[in-house]
Design a protein around this motif. Sequence first.
Motif, PDB file in Angstrom:
ATOM      1  N   ASN A 127       0.807  -1.228   0.000  1.00 23.91           N
ATOM      2  CA  ASN A 127       0.000   0.000   0.000  1.00 23.91           C
ATOM      3  C   ASN A 127       0.837   1.273   0.000  1.00 23.91           C
ATOM      4  OD1 ASN A 127       0.544  -1.187   2.631  1.00 23.91           O
ATOM      5  ND2 ASN A 127      -0.565   0.502   3.549  1.00 23.91           N
ATOM      6  N   ASP A 187      -5.836  -0.798  12.915  1.00 24.53           N
ATOM      7  CA  ASP A 187      -6.346  -1.482  11.706  1.00 24.53           C
ATOM      8  C   ASP A 187      -7.330  -0.589  10.966  1.00 24.53           C
ATOM      9  OD1 ASP A 187      -4.865  -3.680  12.252  1.00 24.53           O
ATOM     10  OD2 ASP A 187      -6.529  -4.894  13.026  1.00 24.53           O
ATOM     11  N   ASP A 191      -6.780   1.015   7.088  1.00 20.71           N
ATOM     12  CA  ASP A 191      -7.642   0.675   5.957  1.00 20.71           C
ATOM     13  C   ASP A 191      -8.349   1.879   5.342  1.00 20.71           C
ATOM     14  OD1 ASP A 191      -6.871  -1.913   6.184  1.00 20.71           O
ATOM     15  OD2 ASP A 191      -8.608  -2.549   7.368  1.00 20.71           O
ATOM     16  N   LYS A 234      -2.000  -4.747   2.366  1.00 24.90           N
ATOM     17  CA  LYS A 234      -1.801  -3.569   3.214  1.00 24.90           C
ATOM     18  C   LYS A 234      -1.028  -3.922   4.483  1.00 24.90           C
ATOM     19  CE  LYS A 234      -5.962  -1.060   1.910  1.00 24.90           C
ATOM     20  NZ  LYS A 234      -7.251  -0.577   2.378  1.00 24.90           N
TER      21      LYS A 234
END
Length: 237
Positions: A127, A187, A191, A234
């Motif tokens: 990512n 997390d 994202d 990611k």
Amino acid sequence: MNLDTVKSNLEKKGYTVFIFDTEQDAVSYLKSTISGTDVGFGGSQTLTDLDLRHVLAENNKVIVPDFPEEGESFRSTADKCLDTEVFLLSANAVTEAGEIVNIDGTGNRLAGSLYGHKRVIYVIGENKIGGTLEEAIRRARNIAAPKNALGLYRRTPCAMAVVEELSRRFREQYQKDPEEDQLAWQDFLRDLSEEELNTHCYDCKSPGRICASLLVHWQKPSSAKAEVIILKGKAGF
Ligand code: SF4
């Protein structure tokens, strides 16, 4: 983004490069290749997410400034990291051409990547990879740094502009407050797309500012071996 192109470009700049399909594969490789030595860490959400602090401690002396031993401080631990054989860190961004970009507040992470270790190993999520140098620096300043500020609960303008809204969405999704579950909050932040994050760097004068210096490795410094571990998917901010 074609990771094979990035790998080839990094190799031309002097790095040894591995691409792993899963985090488990990367952790297994690192565990097998780092053994019986001392390892310093530069602050990194990716290294924390992979639990490398504990995994590598099975066969090595691991020194992590964010987790000082009893009686030690961040500063004293970071000082010790400058003298280890192996230094592990991540990057805020990597360009398609293979330049590595990092921002640091205290400077220990940047210092460790420059000089003093026999072996420097970057662990970098897909990512963070791609684009031009200008885009990589923009990503480091306007996405990675605000996400890090939010993850550390800093009262910086980049974080304060969106923390209420993001906390509300986190509570909806996880049915708890961000402070109750640090890993879930990290997390959640990881994202978020740039649009969902919806903040940017204000070049602040805040006492909580986490950005002091920006380092671009145009190529591998000549003083040490350096590896780049690319994780598909990611990882980190
Ligand atoms: S300089 Fe300040 S506003 Fe900009 S990303 Fe860093 S902490 Fe946030």
